[in-house]
Design a protein around this motif. Structure first.
Motif, PDB file in Angstrom:
ATOM      1  N   GLN A  21     -48.089 -10.083  -0.309  1.00 22.82           N
ATOM      2  CA  GLN A  21     -46.677  -9.511  -0.986  1.00 22.82           C
ATOM      3  C   GLN A  21     -46.098 -10.291  -2.221  1.00 22.82           C
ATOM      4  OE1 GLN A  21     -44.489  -7.216   1.571  1.00 22.82           O
ATOM      5  NE2 GLN A  21     -45.431  -7.707   3.142  1.00 22.82           N
ATOM      6  N   PHE A  23     -45.364 -13.704  -2.754  1.00 28.00           N
ATOM      7  CA  PHE A  23     -44.369 -14.691  -2.968  1.00 28.00           C
ATOM      8  C   PHE A  23     -45.032 -15.972  -2.569  1.00 28.00           C
ATOM      9  CE2 PHE A  23     -44.368 -13.053   1.472  1.00 28.00           C
ATOM     10  CZ  PHE A  23     -44.535 -14.214   2.288  1.00 28.00           C
ATOM     11  N   ILE A 107     -42.968 -12.288  14.627  1.00 31.55           N
ATOM     12  CA  ILE A 107     -42.381 -12.657  13.530  1.00 31.55           C
ATOM     13  C   ILE A 107     -41.636 -11.510  13.066  1.00 31.55           C
ATOM     14  CG2 ILE A 107     -42.518 -13.417  11.001  1.00 31.55           C
ATOM     15  CD1 ILE A 107     -45.605 -14.036  11.899  1.00 31.55           C
ATOM     16  N   LYS A 108     -40.451 -11.700  12.880  1.00 30.98           N
ATOM     17  CA  LYS A 108     -39.351 -10.408  12.591  1.00 30.98           C
ATOM     18  C   LYS A 108     -39.502 -10.222  11.074  1.00 30.98           C
ATOM     19  CE  LYS A 108     -36.104  -8.694  14.784  1.00 30.98           C
ATOM     20  NZ  LYS A 108     -36.600  -7.519  15.683  1.00 30.98           N
ATOM     21  N   ASP A 109     -39.052 -11.233  10.342  1.00 37.86           N
ATOM     22  CA  ASP A 109     -39.102 -11.183   8.918  1.00 37.86           C
ATOM     23  C   ASP A 109     -39.036 -12.338   8.287  1.00 37.86           C
ATOM     24  OD1 ASP A 109     -36.325 -11.796   9.239  1.00 37.86           O
ATOM     25  OD2 ASP A 109     -35.815  -9.921   9.385  1.00 37.86           O
ATOM     26  N   LEU A 110     -39.232 -12.663   6.757  1.00 37.86           N
ATOM     27  CA  LEU A 110     -39.479 -13.733   6.246  1.00 37.86           C
ATOM     28  C   LEU A 110     -38.244 -13.559   5.003  1.00 37.86           C
ATOM     29  CD1 LEU A 110     -43.057 -14.273   5.956  1.00 37.86           C
ATOM     30  CD2 LEU A 110     -41.738 -15.255   7.622  1.00 37.86           C
ATOM     31  N   GLU A 111     -37.423 -14.680   4.671  1.00 38.87           N
ATOM     32  CA  GLU A 111     -36.910 -14.706   3.507  1.00 38.87           C
ATOM     33  C   GLU A 111     -37.712 -15.682   2.314  1.00 38.87           C
ATOM     34  OE1 GLU A 111     -32.128 -15.589   2.901  1.00 38.87           O
ATOM     35  OE2 GLU A 111     -33.353 -17.187   2.475  1.00 38.87           O
ATOM     36  N   VAL A 112     -37.990 -14.922   1.504  1.00 35.25           N
ATOM     37  CA  VAL A 112     -39.082 -15.389   0.552  1.00 35.25           C
ATOM     38  C   VAL A 112     -38.484 -15.466  -0.931  1.00 35.25           C
ATOM     39  CG1 VAL A 112     -40.767 -14.549   2.062  1.00 35.25           C
ATOM     40  CG2 VAL A 112     -40.238 -13.298   0.105  1.00 35.25           C
ATOM     41  N   MET A 113     -39.220 -16.098  -1.690  1.00 34.91           N
ATOM     42  CA  MET A 113     -38.947 -16.572  -3.026  1.00 34.91           C
ATOM     43  C   MET A 113     -40.200 -16.502  -3.846  1.00 34.91           C
ATOM     44  SD  MET A 113     -35.943 -19.007  -3.685  1.00 34.91           S
ATOM     45  CE  MET A 113     -36.668 -20.378  -3.571  1.00 34.91           C
TER      46      MET A 113
ATOM     47  N   ARG B 101     -35.778 -12.591  -1.591  1.00 29.23           N
ATOM     48  CA  ARG B 101     -35.784 -11.393  -0.895  1.00 29.23           C
ATOM     49  C   ARG B 101     -36.326 -11.133   0.491  1.00 29.23           C
ATOM     50  NH1 ARG B 101     -41.535  -9.158  -1.805  1.00 29.23           N
ATOM     51  NH2 ARG B 101     -42.545 -10.658  -2.904  1.00 29.23           N
ATOM     52  N   MET B 102     -36.322 -10.287   1.058  1.00 23.01           N
ATOM     53  CA  MET B 102     -36.628 -10.329   2.661  1.00 23.01           C
ATOM     54  C   MET B 102     -38.004  -9.626   2.875  1.00 23.01           C
ATOM     55  SD  MET B 102     -34.242 -11.830   4.341  1.00 23.01           S
ATOM     56  CE  MET B 102     -34.862 -11.310   5.814  1.00 23.01           C
ATOM     57  N   VAL B 103     -38.833 -10.272   3.798  1.00 18.21           N
ATOM     58  CA  VAL B 103     -40.330  -9.269   3.663  1.00 18.21           C
ATOM     59  C   VAL B 103     -40.246  -9.087   5.382  1.00 18.21           C
ATOM     60  CG1 VAL B 103     -42.741  -9.754   3.987  1.00 18.21           C
ATOM     61  CG2 VAL B 103     -41.202 -10.364   1.852  1.00 18.21           C
ATOM     62  N   GLU B 104     -40.408  -7.859   5.686  1.00 22.70           N
ATOM     63  CA  GLU B 104     -40.511  -7.345   7.052  1.00 22.70           C
ATOM     64  C   GLU B 104     -41.898  -7.734   7.469  1.00 22.70           C
ATOM     65  OE1 GLU B 104     -38.476  -5.338   9.363  1.00 22.70           O
ATOM     66  OE2 GLU B 104     -36.764  -5.534   8.178  1.00 22.70           O
ATOM     67  N   ILE B 105     -41.938  -8.340   8.668  1.00 26.02           N
ATOM     68  CA  ILE B 105     -43.233  -8.688   9.247  1.00 26.02           C
ATOM     69  C   ILE B 105     -43.705  -7.931  10.450  1.00 26.02           C
ATOM     70  CG2 ILE B 105     -45.147 -10.517   9.984  1.00 26.02           C
ATOM     71  CD1 ILE B 105     -44.440 -11.017   7.222  1.00 26.02           C
TER      72      ILE B 105
END
Lengths: 113, 339
Positions: A21, A23, A107-113, B101-105
């Protein structure tokens, strides 16, 4: 202390997501840990800090959403909420219970850059 | 997870099925047992710093040039065009233009282990093997039970063993001494076997068709419970000397068991074991598990356990045969329909 191995697995999942994805940094990780998932959250936090050091998730905030547990009651033939592993069935007071919810670590979600 | 292929992990090492070739030189076993011994020290010496510093580049180079890596299915090739620096709304390439940004896993943290477990299961299905994951605390008698079981099954059923311990080849050596092929996994610092280690061990183990594979997990009442290895059945052992309330204190390892074996029953009178309470506590945690009482040394013996094993094997082989017959029928029907 399998929480360490769980953290290594988490890091590897984040690295794969980073490739897929596009990042390069993770600033926040949200996990959903079930009450019966066999995870000690404090050990998980310790492991997370150690395992992510120097990685794409170095310094990331770890948010743990603890999920309620449920169990199948063999006497009620029904799924019932269960506060802890050795609690009796809240409906019938029986003890023939097998957890069927809150057993996962996700793992629900990640905040990424 | 292992140093066999250099994939990231905790420095596990895996022996050959028939042990060291210099069988006379006991003191030299360890360095000669397998070629991965220096891989272990490599990973210990460098630790996480190594993994992190090299990151993906290391992995890619490894997989690209590794001539002895036969096991592509364990390591799917990375997606082509992996790092597209131009894509995405928030590519962090230009300073100052970074945005979160948010990435759904939404997947299990152990999805990778579960994936390897699924591959092991496919492989064991294809081979027609009954695979048992044996779990217990250290000293419950897993290896002794195995040695006595293998003697009893000798000449009747083909068997193989995967041994898991943090250190030493001792258990695999005990198994090989009764003529059964055994692969030793040393997990190093690891407190449990995972499906990836077992996948590599399977590569080194001649799987007996229609036979039984015993996987003796690391002695630990906590951690191994979370890791599916691809086994057909889970067997948890508890010796009478461990105390009746162990199932209540360590529920996870009992909760997932298909069978709980109460071992060292011959010691019960000497340790004031309350067998009824122990059984009740196992039932409390796992109302559906079979429970059998055994003794590898005394009169109680292993007959019931061996009968359970043979019944489980028969069910397993019948199930696999039925599934393949159904597949064959579907294929024949498809062939008929095409005419």
């Amino acid at each position: 202390m399998h929480e360490m191995a769980v953290c290594e697995s988490l890091l590897s999942a984040m690295e794969e997501a980073a490739k897929a994805q596009n990042f390069s940094r993770v600033t926040r990780v949200r996990l959903a840990i079930g009450r019966f998932a066999g995870i000690e959250v404090e050990a998980l936090r310790f492991g997370f800090d150690v395992v992510t050091r120097g990685s794409l998730a170095d310094g990331a905030e770890l948010v743990v959403l603890e999920e309620e547990g449920t169990a199948w009651c063999f006497d009620c033939s029904d799924t019932v909420p269960l506060a802890h592993r050795l609690a009796p069935c809240p409906k019938c007071g029986g003890e023939r219970l097998l957890p069927n919810g809150g057993t996962e670590m996700k793992i629900k979600d990640l905040e990424v850059m | 997870m292992c140093t066999v292929c250099g994939c990231s992990g905790d420095g596990a090492t895996i022996s050959e099925a028939h042990g060291p070739s210099h069988s006379h030189a006991h003191g030299h076993d360890h360095p000669h047992t397998h070629t991965h011994a220096d891989g272990t020290s490599h990973s210990h010496a460098h630790g996480h710093g190594h993994d992190h510093a090299h990151g993906h580049d290391h992995d890619h180079a490894h997989h690209g040039h590794d001539p002895h890596h036969h096991d592509d299915h364990h390591h799917p090739a990375p997606d082509a065009g992996t790092l597209d620096y131009g894509a995405g709304p928030a590519r962090a390439h230009a300073p100052g233009l970074t945005q979160a940004r948010m990435v759904e896993i939404e997947t299990s943290i152990l999805a990778k282990n579960d994936d390897y477990a699924g591959r092991n299961r496919t492989r064991l299905d294809a081979a027609g093997v009954l695979a048992l994951n044996l779990l217990s605390g250290p000293g419950a008698g897993k290896t002794t039970l195995l040695v006595e079981t293998l003697k009893a099954l000798s000449g009747r059923l083909p068997c193989a063993v995967i041994e898991g311990d943090q250190q030493t080849d001792n258990d695999a050596a005990r198994i090989r001494a009764v003529g059964t092929p055994a692969v030793q996994i040393n997990t190093g610092k690891g407190c449990h076997l995972d499906a990836h280690m077992v996948g590599h061990a399977l590569e080194k183990l001649p799987l007996p068709p229609g036979g039984v594979l015993f996987i003796e997990n690391v002695g630990n009442l906590v951690c191994p419970a979370a890791f599916d290895l691809g086994e057909t059945k889970r067997v948890t052992l508890i010796s009478v000397a461990e105390g009746e309330d162990k199932p209540l204190k360590y529920p996870d390892i009992f909760e997932g068991a298909d069978l709980v074996l109460i071992t060292k029953a011959d010691l019960a009178p000497h340790v004031d074991a309350d067998m009824a309470t122990l059984e009740a506590n196992i039932r409390r945690i796992n109302p559906t598990a079979d429970i059998l009482t055994t003794s590898s040394r005394g009169e109680i013996g292993l007959a019931r356990w061996i009968a359970w094993l043979e019944a489980a094997r028969a069910v397993r082989l019948n199930d696999l045969a039925s599934a393949r017959e159904a597949e064959a029928s579907a294929l024949r029907a498809a062939a008929g329909g095409a005419r």
